[in-house]
Write a protein that holds these residues in place. Structure first.
Motif, PDB file in Angstrom:
ATOM      1  N   ALA A  32       0.815  -1.218   0.000  1.00 10.52           N
ATOM      2  CA  ALA A  32       0.000   0.000   0.000  1.00 10.52           C
ATOM      3  C   ALA A  32       0.846   1.265   0.000  1.00 10.52           C
ATOM      4  O   ALA A  32       0.306   2.368  -0.198  1.00 10.52           O
ATOM      5  N   ILE A  33       2.156   1.127   0.206  1.00  6.10           N
ATOM      6  CA  ILE A  33       3.048   2.289   0.218  1.00  6.10           C
ATOM      7  C   ILE A  33       3.507   2.559  -1.211  1.00  6.10           C
ATOM      8  O   ILE A  33       4.101   1.691  -1.851  1.00  6.10           O
ATOM      9  N   PRO A  34       3.272   3.733  -1.747  1.00  4.72           N
ATOM     10  CA  PRO A  34       3.637   4.010  -3.147  1.00  4.72           C
ATOM     11  C   PRO A  34       5.144   4.131  -3.324  1.00  4.72           C
ATOM     12  O   PRO A  34       5.878   4.489  -2.400  1.00  4.72           O
ATOM     13  N   ALA A  35       5.602   3.834  -4.526  1.00  5.84           N
ATOM     14  CA  ALA A  35       7.003   4.025  -4.880  1.00  5.84           C
ATOM     15  C   ALA A  35       7.215   5.480  -5.289  1.00  5.84           C
ATOM     16  O   ALA A  35       6.257   6.167  -5.669  1.00  5.84           O
ATOM     17  N   PRO A  36       8.435   5.965  -5.216  1.00  9.94           N
ATOM     18  CA  PRO A  36       8.689   7.350  -5.639  1.00  9.94           C
ATOM     19  C   PRO A  36       8.288   7.569  -7.097  1.00  9.94           C
ATOM     20  O   PRO A  36       8.564   6.747  -7.964  1.00  9.94           O
ATOM     21  N   ALA A  37       7.604   8.638  -7.348  1.00 10.45           N
ATOM     22  CA  ALA A  37       7.160   8.952  -8.712  1.00 10.45           C
ATOM     23  C   ALA A  37       8.351   9.308  -9.585  1.00 10.45           C
ATOM     24  O   ALA A  37       9.368   9.807  -9.098  1.00 10.45           O
ATOM     25  N   ARG A  38       8.221   9.005 -10.862  1.00 12.94           N
ATOM     26  CA  ARG A  38       9.309   9.323 -11.797  1.00 12.94           C
ATOM     27  C   ARG A  38       9.509  10.835 -11.854  1.00 12.94           C
ATOM     28  O   ARG A  38       8.556  11.600 -11.962  1.00 12.94           O
ATOM     29  N   GLY A  39      10.750  11.224 -11.752  1.00 14.64           N
ATOM     30  CA  GLY A  39      11.076  12.651 -11.781  1.00 14.64           C
ATOM     31  C   GLY A  39      10.990  13.324 -10.424  1.00 14.64           C
ATOM     32  O   GLY A  39      11.114  14.561 -10.337  1.00 14.64           O
ATOM     33  N   SER A  40      10.788  12.545  -9.354  1.00 15.15           N
ATOM     34  CA  SER A  40      10.710  13.140  -8.014  1.00 15.15           C
ATOM     35  C   SER A  40      12.075  13.680  -7.605  1.00 15.15           C
ATOM     36  O   SER A  40      13.124  13.140  -7.967  1.00 15.15           O
ATOM     37  N   SER A  41      12.050  14.740  -6.844  1.00 17.15           N
ATOM     38  CA  SER A  41      13.298  15.334  -6.369  1.00 17.15           C
ATOM     39  C   SER A  41      13.912  14.470  -5.271  1.00 17.15           C
ATOM     40  O   SER A  41      13.249  13.607  -4.679  1.00 17.15           O
ATOM     41  N   LYS A  42      15.168  14.717  -5.001  1.00 13.34           N
ATOM     42  CA  LYS A  42      15.867  13.967  -3.964  1.00 13.34           C
ATOM     43  C   LYS A  42      15.206  14.175  -2.613  1.00 13.34           C
ATOM     44  O   LYS A  42      15.071  13.241  -1.816  1.00 13.34           O
ATOM     45  N   ALA A  43      14.788  15.391  -2.341  1.00 15.52           N
ATOM     46  CA  ALA A  43      14.139  15.698  -1.063  1.00 15.52           C
ATOM     47  C   ALA A  43      12.818  14.933  -0.918  1.00 15.52           C
ATOM     48  O   ALA A  43      12.492  14.434   0.171  1.00 15.52           O
ATOM     49  N   ASP A  44      12.053  14.845  -2.005  1.00 15.22           N
ATOM     50  CA  ASP A  44      10.778  14.115  -1.947  1.00 15.22           C
ATOM     51  C   ASP A  44      11.007  12.620  -1.716  1.00 15.22           C
ATOM     52  O   ASP A  44      10.255  11.979  -0.971  1.00 15.22           O
ATOM     53  N   ILE A  45      12.029  12.068  -2.374  1.00 14.30           N
ATOM     54  CA  ILE A  45      12.332  10.642  -2.204  1.00 14.30           C
ATOM     55  C   ILE A  45      12.771  10.361  -0.763  1.00 14.30           C
ATOM     56  O   ILE A  45      12.340   9.373  -0.154  1.00 14.30           O
ATOM     57  N   GLU A  46      13.606  11.217  -0.212  1.00 13.95           N
ATOM     58  CA  GLU A  46      14.061  11.043   1.172  1.00 13.95           C
ATOM     59  C   GLU A  46      12.895  11.163   2.147  1.00 13.95           C
ATOM     60  O   GLU A  46      12.810  10.406   3.126  1.00 13.95           O
ATOM     61  N   ALA A  47      11.985  12.104   1.877  1.00 15.00           N
ATOM     62  CA  ALA A  47      10.811  12.258   2.752  1.00 15.00           C
ATOM     63  C   ALA A  47       9.909  11.032   2.671  1.00 15.00           C
ATOM     64  O   ALA A  47       9.365  10.573   3.697  1.00 15.00           O
ATOM     65  N   LEU A  48       9.747  10.480   1.458  1.00 21.11           N
ATOM     66  CA  LEU A  48       8.915   9.282   1.292  1.00 21.11           C
ATOM     67  C   LEU A  48       9.529   8.080   2.009  1.00 21.11           C
ATOM     68  O   LEU A  48       8.813   7.309   2.673  1.00 21.11           O
ATOM     69  N   ASN A  49      10.843   7.920   1.915  1.00 17.95           N
ATOM     70  CA  ASN A  49      11.507   6.800   2.582  1.00 17.95           C
ATOM     71  C   ASN A  49      11.412   6.924   4.109  1.00 17.95           C
ATOM     72  O   ASN A  49      11.209   5.924   4.803  1.00 17.95           O
ATOM     73  N   LEU A  50      11.548   8.143   4.607  1.00 18.80           N
ATOM     74  CA  LEU A  50      11.434   8.342   6.055  1.00 18.80           C
ATOM     75  C   LEU A  50      10.017   8.043   6.536  1.00 18.80           C
ATOM     76  O   LEU A  50       9.825   7.404   7.578  1.00 18.80           O
TER      77      LEU A  50
END
Length: 225
Positions: free
Chosen positions: A90-108
């Motif tokens: 149910a946890i989405p994967a990082p969207a294509r073109g996401s910024s580094k900050a968004d990816i880090e926030a999603l992983n946290l």
């Protein structure tokens, strides 16, 4: 003297002619509330009374008590495993073109969501460790004693019941693929969080060590040693 048949048979026929009103209570068996058990099913006193009544099986009774406590924990662990439902899908994967900050926030955030589920797996792991250690200790003690000392059947019954709980737990663990899925997603998120230094080095090392232990535990699809 009249024979017994001449007295009893007419008496029985007379009883059959007696009528009972609807408001008269019928004879019933003894209610369960007033019955008592000579040997209760559970060990309420945890064998504490053996101190006042010394016997040669005192140590064995304490071991039976410890095993019964483990069995009570084991039943809850089996229920926990049986009702476990994975959340990683149910946890989405990082969207294509996401910024580094968004990816880090999603992983946290993923790490925070998965942490309670990892704690559930750790409960299973802790019980497995405690149960196997207690089982091995009891068997080693019985082997050391040899045939000189009689081992009460209640101890063997408790050991067999513990093996049964471990077998149930092991089977459910192996067929629940969502356990490994959640742990794999947790490890990926944890690795990203450690690289981005969103947790301290010591905290990250402790979480990584725990995740590796749980991964080895879940990956063991062979029967319990």
């Amino acid at each position: 003297m009249e024979s017994a048949s001449k007295i009893l048979i007419p008496g029985v026929k007379a009883l059959g002619e007696i009528t009972i009103g609807d408001d008269v209570p019928r004879l019933q068996s003894v209610p369960r509330t007033v019955e008592y058990e000579i040997a209760p099913n559970n060990n309420i006193l945890e064998c504490a009374d053996h101190v006042c009544f010394p016997n040669e099986f005192g140590e064995d009774l304490l071991e039976v008590t410890n095993l019964e406590k483990l069995l009570e924990r084991g039943e809850k662990v089996v229920q926990l495993l049986y009702t476990y439902r994975g959340v990683s899908k149910a946890i989405p994967a990082p969207a294509r073109g996401s910024s580094k900050a968004d990816i880090e926030a999603l992983n946290l955030k993923s790490l925070e969501i998965l942490q309670p589920e990892i704690e559930k797996i750790k409960v299973v792991f802790d019980f497995h460790t405690d149960a196997t250690n207690e089982f091995k200790a009891c068997i080693d003690k019985i082997v050391r004693q040899g045939k000189k000392k009689v081992v009460p059947e209640s101890l063997f019954d408790a050991l067999i019941a513990l093996v049964d709980v471990l077998q149930q737990m092991d089977h459910i663990k192996d067929v629940k693929g969502c356990l490994l899925n959640d742990l794999s997603r947790y490890k990926r998120s944890l690795n990203s969080v450690i690289i981005s230094e969103q947790v301290t080095r010591s905290e990250g090392a402790a979480l990584e060590t725990q995740a590796n232990l749980l991964s080895n535990f879940l990956s063991n699809v062979s029967p319990i040693d």
